[in-house]
Design an enzyme around this catalytic site. Structure first.
Site, PDB file in Angstrom:
ATOM      1  N   ARG A 121      55.491  60.145  65.871  1.00  0.00           N
ATOM      2  CA  ARG A 121      54.502  59.139  66.275  1.00  0.00           C
ATOM      3  C   ARG A 121      55.163  57.911  66.909  1.00  0.00           C
ATOM      4  O   ARG A 121      54.560  57.269  67.765  1.00  0.00           O
ATOM      5  CB  ARG A 121      53.642  58.734  65.081  1.00  0.00           C
ATOM      6  CG  ARG A 121      52.552  59.760  64.790  1.00  0.00           C
ATOM      7  CD  ARG A 121      51.718  59.375  63.595  1.00  0.00           C
ATOM      8  NE  ARG A 121      50.513  60.191  63.516  1.00  0.00           N
ATOM      9  CZ  ARG A 121      49.808  60.381  62.414  1.00  0.00           C
ATOM     10  NH1 ARG A 121      50.188  59.810  61.280  1.00  0.00           N
ATOM     11  NH2 ARG A 121      48.730  61.128  62.428  1.00  0.00           N
ATOM     12  N   LYS A 282      43.795  65.470  52.504  1.00  0.00           N
ATOM     13  CA  LYS A 282      42.653  64.572  52.760  1.00  0.00           C
ATOM     14  C   LYS A 282      41.353  65.378  52.686  1.00  0.00           C
ATOM     15  O   LYS A 282      40.628  65.542  53.672  1.00  0.00           O
ATOM     16  CB  LYS A 282      42.801  63.906  54.134  1.00  0.00           C
ATOM     17  CG  LYS A 282      43.965  62.911  54.176  1.00  0.00           C
ATOM     18  CD  LYS A 282      44.111  62.283  55.544  1.00  0.00           C
ATOM     19  CE  LYS A 282      45.254  61.292  55.581  1.00  0.00           C
ATOM     20  NZ  LYS A 282      45.575  60.822  56.932  1.00  0.00           N
ATOM     21  N   GLY A 438      49.910  63.946  61.139  1.00  0.00           N
ATOM     22  CA  GLY A 438      51.246  63.425  60.866  1.00  0.00           C
ATOM     23  C   GLY A 438      52.085  64.389  60.044  1.00  0.00           C
ATOM     24  O   GLY A 438      53.229  64.699  60.403  1.00  0.00           O
ATOM     25  N   GLY A 461      43.024  64.338  61.829  1.00  0.00           N
ATOM     26  CA  GLY A 461      41.587  64.072  61.691  1.00  0.00           C
ATOM     27  C   GLY A 461      40.943  63.810  63.034  1.00  0.00           C
ATOM     28  O   GLY A 461      39.837  64.285  63.319  1.00  0.00           O
TER      29      GLY A 461
HETATM   30  N1  LIG Z   1      47.952  71.994  47.153  1.00  0.00           N
HETATM   31  C1  LIG Z   1      48.201  70.720  47.439  1.00  0.00           C
HETATM   32  N2  LIG Z   1      48.049  69.751  46.504  1.00  0.00           N
HETATM   33  C2  LIG Z   1      48.315  68.470  46.790  1.00  0.00           C
HETATM   34  N3  LIG Z   1      48.753  68.035  47.980  1.00  0.00           N
HETATM   35  C3  LIG Z   1      48.919  68.944  48.943  1.00  0.00           C
HETATM   36  C4  LIG Z   1      48.657  70.315  48.732  1.00  0.00           C
HETATM   37  N4  LIG Z   1      48.925  70.975  49.875  1.00  0.00           N
HETATM   38  C5  LIG Z   1      49.343  70.058  50.761  1.00  0.00           C
HETATM   39  N5  LIG Z   1      49.355  68.838  50.220  1.00  0.00           N
HETATM   40  C6  LIG Z   1      49.797  67.571  50.834  1.00  0.00           C
HETATM   41  O1  LIG Z   1      48.987  67.263  51.939  1.00  0.00           O
HETATM   42  C7  LIG Z   1      49.673  66.257  52.663  1.00  0.00           C
HETATM   43  C8  LIG Z   1      49.238  66.262  54.089  1.00  0.00           C
HETATM   44  O2  LIG Z   1      47.826  66.145  54.142  1.00  0.00           O
HETATM   45  P1  LIG Z   1      47.054  65.543  55.391  1.00  0.00           P
HETATM   46  O3  LIG Z   1      47.336  64.097  55.517  1.00  0.00           O
HETATM   47  O4  LIG Z   1      45.628  65.949  55.192  1.00  0.00           O
HETATM   48  O5  LIG Z   1      47.693  66.318  56.606  1.00  0.00           O
HETATM   49  P2  LIG Z   1      48.015  65.777  58.091  1.00  0.00           P
HETATM   50  O6  LIG Z   1      48.840  64.520  57.945  1.00  0.00           O
HETATM   51  O7  LIG Z   1      48.758  66.880  58.744  1.00  0.00           O
HETATM   52  O8  LIG Z   1      46.682  65.496  58.694  1.00  0.00           O
HETATM   53  C9  LIG Z   1      51.153  66.554  52.484  1.00  0.00           C
HETATM   54  O9  LIG Z   1      51.798  65.384  52.073  1.00  0.00           O
HETATM   55  C10 LIG Z   1      51.185  67.647  51.441  1.00  0.00           C
HETATM   56  O10 LIG Z   1      52.144  67.414  50.437  1.00  0.00           O
HETATM   57  O1  LIG Z   2      47.650  60.146  59.584  1.00  0.00           O
HETATM   58  C1  LIG Z   2      46.556  59.965  60.127  1.00  0.00           C
HETATM   59  O2  LIG Z   2      45.584  60.908  60.174  1.00  0.00           O
HETATM   60  P1  LIG Z   2      45.872  62.488  60.022  1.00  0.00           P
HETATM   61  O3  LIG Z   2      46.575  62.727  58.696  1.00  0.00           O
HETATM   62  O4  LIG Z   2      44.489  63.079  60.038  1.00  0.00           O
HETATM   63  O5  LIG Z   2      46.687  62.897  61.200  1.00  0.00           O
HETATM   64  C2  LIG Z   2      46.195  58.711  60.853  1.00  0.00           C
HETATM   65  O6  LIG Z   2      47.251  57.786  60.818  1.00  0.00           O
HETATM   66  C3  LIG Z   2      44.902  58.111  60.297  1.00  0.00           C
HETATM   67  O7  LIG Z   2      45.111  57.773  58.953  1.00  0.00           O
HETATM   68  P2  LIG Z   2      43.840  57.703  57.955  1.00  0.00           P
HETATM   69  O8  LIG Z   2      43.343  59.109  57.761  1.00  0.00           O
HETATM   70  O9  LIG Z   2      44.409  57.092  56.703  1.00  0.00           O
HETATM   71  O10 LIG Z   2      42.806  56.826  58.626  1.00  0.00           O
END
Ligand SMILES: Nc1ncnc2c1ncn2[C@@H]1O[C@H](COP(=O)(O)OP(=O)(O)O)[C@@H](O)[C@H]1O
Ligand SMILES: O=C(OP(=O)(O)O)[C@H](O)COP(=O)(O)O
Length: 554
Positions: A121, A282, A438, A461
């Site tokens: 990023r 998330k 991320g 997201g």
């Molecule tokens: N089964 C699980 N329980 C808790 N956390 C998890 C699990 N699987 C994945 N994760 C966590 O999810 C996090 C990423 O989630 P998210 O922010 O939704 O993804 P991204 O950043 O790719 O959008 C990682 O830090 C990972 O450790």
């Molecule tokens: O990491 C982010 O989103 P992403 O995990 O959905 O890629 C962005 O920085 C937005 O963060 P937020 O979901 O806390 O608003």
């Protein structure tokens, strides 16, 4: 089954409000099919207004040739409109000595020692910052990091300063706050072509509430606004949406444009079968997206922390795994909806469980239906990997957001790494692979396969919401670009359907890091979207992103 995604909301085309459509066909025109060079009668001023000349003169001429060839050969009437104003439309005269509030998404993963574990990023933010510096602006750089509740030292942006300074080749100054007298003093002392990094904007709760007074305070630091935070464009926060009410112009940065350019094209007319893989932690913000995904995709694979809410909704015991209790009914209805729609929704059949959330936890593989009390699911199991791979082998487009497990701990990284490798293999076979988010991007970088993916998106997201067809508040709030008349009069192309032209440069053309938003070299595509896409009586040419033109013919 899912119908093809409508461009509404993906696209910045204001008039594309159709709700039904047939699947698109894609015709690629080779350069030789364009008009002759004699038709290159576009004047430099027009090219500049198109916003292409500054970024790439050759591209500008190519675009002009295509536009001209449509106009000359078919009598098309056209109005060129840059749907959203771009930072590339701002010249040295517009920027020199100006204080620019630049919102980026520098929400990078940090380890326990505050080391950056993936700098994608930060690298992705560099082209816009460099453009502003080169044009003599004073850059007030702003971002969030994590989801802090109030001032929280571990979410400070301080660890980013060395890497940012290294990439930019100048010393970035860091403020200890994002508003207030100390920040104002630092802004006042900024020389032209310098960068001040504000502290985490989310240290104020007013940021996420999009409090107008707070937005006004942030805006008061600057003369104009650039939003390059694609990863946060789906949030209507003070620094992404609120400030635009007080800063004019408010324009899109290069990364924001590039992401929209790629994603709009790829997911509005996906090659099918089209699969989505959704995981991560998330859950509450992503589980709602699944409903819309069921309208778009043919196959949906769920992993990560997402799955336990679905298991529990089916009456299985999930131990101490991550669960969103208030989403249980939603999970049940999503399973029913998938069935009714004929979408293959695959949940992992086995999981890797741990006795604590730690890298040195004891672990074992169990069927998804046999998670004992006191244990938590932290990865998908080997049988699930096999099933997922088999399903992915049938696809032509895959969008992936959210790791399959806690990949930060080696013991629970196997499922995520297996999916990353599978997508890399499929990319080599011509499948379109889009990785967003991320942590998902960090996982793909960790495996060393980011460069072979079709597109690495800095927003998880945000890219899912685009796919849903939602409009992103951070984009909507930006100023409209000025329409530019191309050729008045004419009677259309004589082709009985809506046309979208799409023209995109490779990432190298823009000096953007290869890992971010790679794309094909400049070429013109005509996408016929069927009668459902008829925009109206006039022919309109829209630029939806820095190097993307949409020609819609009625
Ligand atoms: N089964 C699980 N329980 C808790 N956390 C998890 C699990 N699987 C994945 N994760 C966590 O999810 C996090 C990423 O989630 P998210 O922010 O939704 O993804 P991204 O950043 O790719 O959008 C990682 O830090 C990972 O450790
Ligand atoms: O990491 C982010 O989103 P992403 O995990 O959905 O890629 C962005 O920085 C937005 O963060 P937020 O979901 O806390 O608003």
């Amino acid at each position: 089954m899912a119908s093809a995604a409508t461009p509404t909301g993906f696209s910045l085309l204001r008039q594309s409000t159709t709700t039904s459509r047939t699947r698109s066909s894609l015709l690629q025109l080779s350069p030789s099919s364009s008009s002759s060079s004699s038709s290159l009668s576009f004047r430099p001023a027009t090219l500049r207004r198109l916003g292409f000349a500054a970024a790439d003169p050759l591209l500008a001429l190519t675009v002009a040739a295509r536009v001209r060839s449509f106009g000359a050969g078919n009598g098309a009437r056209g109005v060129v409109s840059m749907a959203k104003k771009s930072v590339g439309d701002l010249s040295g005269a517009d920027l020199k000595g100006k204080k620019v509030f630049l919102r980026a998404d520098l929400n990078v993963p940090l380890d326990d020692n505050q080391n950056i574990t993936d700098d994608t990023r930060i690298r992705a933010a560099v082209p816009t910052i460099q453009y502003l510096i080169k044009n003599g602006a004073k850059v007030i750089l702003s971002s969030h990091l994590g989801r802090p509740k109030g001032v929280t030292p571990k979410f400070s942006l301080a660890p980013l300063v060395p890497r940012l300074s290294e990439l930019l080749g100048i010393q970035v100054v860091k403020a200890d706050d994002s508003i207030g007298p100390e920040v104002e003093k630092l802004v006042a002392s900024l020389p032209d072509g310098s960068v001040l990094l504000l502290e985490n904007v989310r240290f104020y709760k007013e940021e996420e509430k999009n409090d107008p007074e707070h937005a006004k305070k942030l805006a008061s630091l600057a003369d104009l606004y650039v939003n390059d935070a694609f990863g946060t464009a789906h949030r209507a926060h003070a620094s992404t949406e609120g400030v635009t009410k007080y800063l004019k112009p408010s324009v899109a940065g290069f990364l924001l444009q590039k992401e929209l350019d790629y994603l709009v094209g790829a997911v509005s007319n996906p090659k099918r079968p089209f699969a989505a893989i959704v995981g991560g932690s998330k859950v509450s913000s992503k589980i709602g997206v699944i409903e819309s995904l069921l309208e778009k995709v043919d196959i949906l694979l769920l992993g990560g922390g997402m799955i336990f809410t679905f298991y529990k909704a089916q009456g299985l015991s999930v131990g101490s795994s991550l669960v969103e209790e208030d989403k249980l009914n939603l999970a049940t209805s999503l399973l029913e909806k998938a069935k009714a729609k004929g979408v293959s929704l695959l949940l992992p059949s086995d999981v890797v469980i741990a006795d604590k959330f730690a890298p040195d936890a004891n672990s074992q593989v169990v069927p998804a239906s046999a998670i004992p009390d006191g244990w938590m699911g932290l990865d998908i199991g080997p049988d699930s990997v096999k099933t997922f791979n088999k399903a992915l082998d049938t696809t032509k487009t895959i969008i992936w957001n959210g790791p399959m497990g806690v990949f930060e701990f080696d013991k629970f990284a196997v499922g995520t790494e297996a999916v990353a490798k599978k997508l890399a293999e499929l990319s080599g076979k011509g499948v379109t692979t889009i990785i967003g988010g991320g942590d998902s991007v960090a996982a793909v970088e960790k495996v060393g396969v980011a460069s072979v993916m079709s597109h690495i998106s800095t927003g998880g997201g945000a890219s899912l919401e685009l796919l849903e067809g939602k409009e992103l508040p951070g984009v909507l709030a930006l100023n409209e670009a000025t329409p530019v008349a191309v050729r008045p009069g004419g009677s259309g192309l004589g082709i009985p359907m809506g046309l979208h032209t799409r023209l995109s440069p490779s990432s190298e053309d823009e000096g953007t890091p290869k890992a971010v938003g790679s794309h094909s070299s400049p070429s013109l595509h005509l996408c016929s979207n069927g009668p459902g896409d008829f925009p109206g009586p006039s022919s309109r040419l829209y630029r939806t992103a820095a190097h993307s033109l949409h020609l819609v013919v009625g």
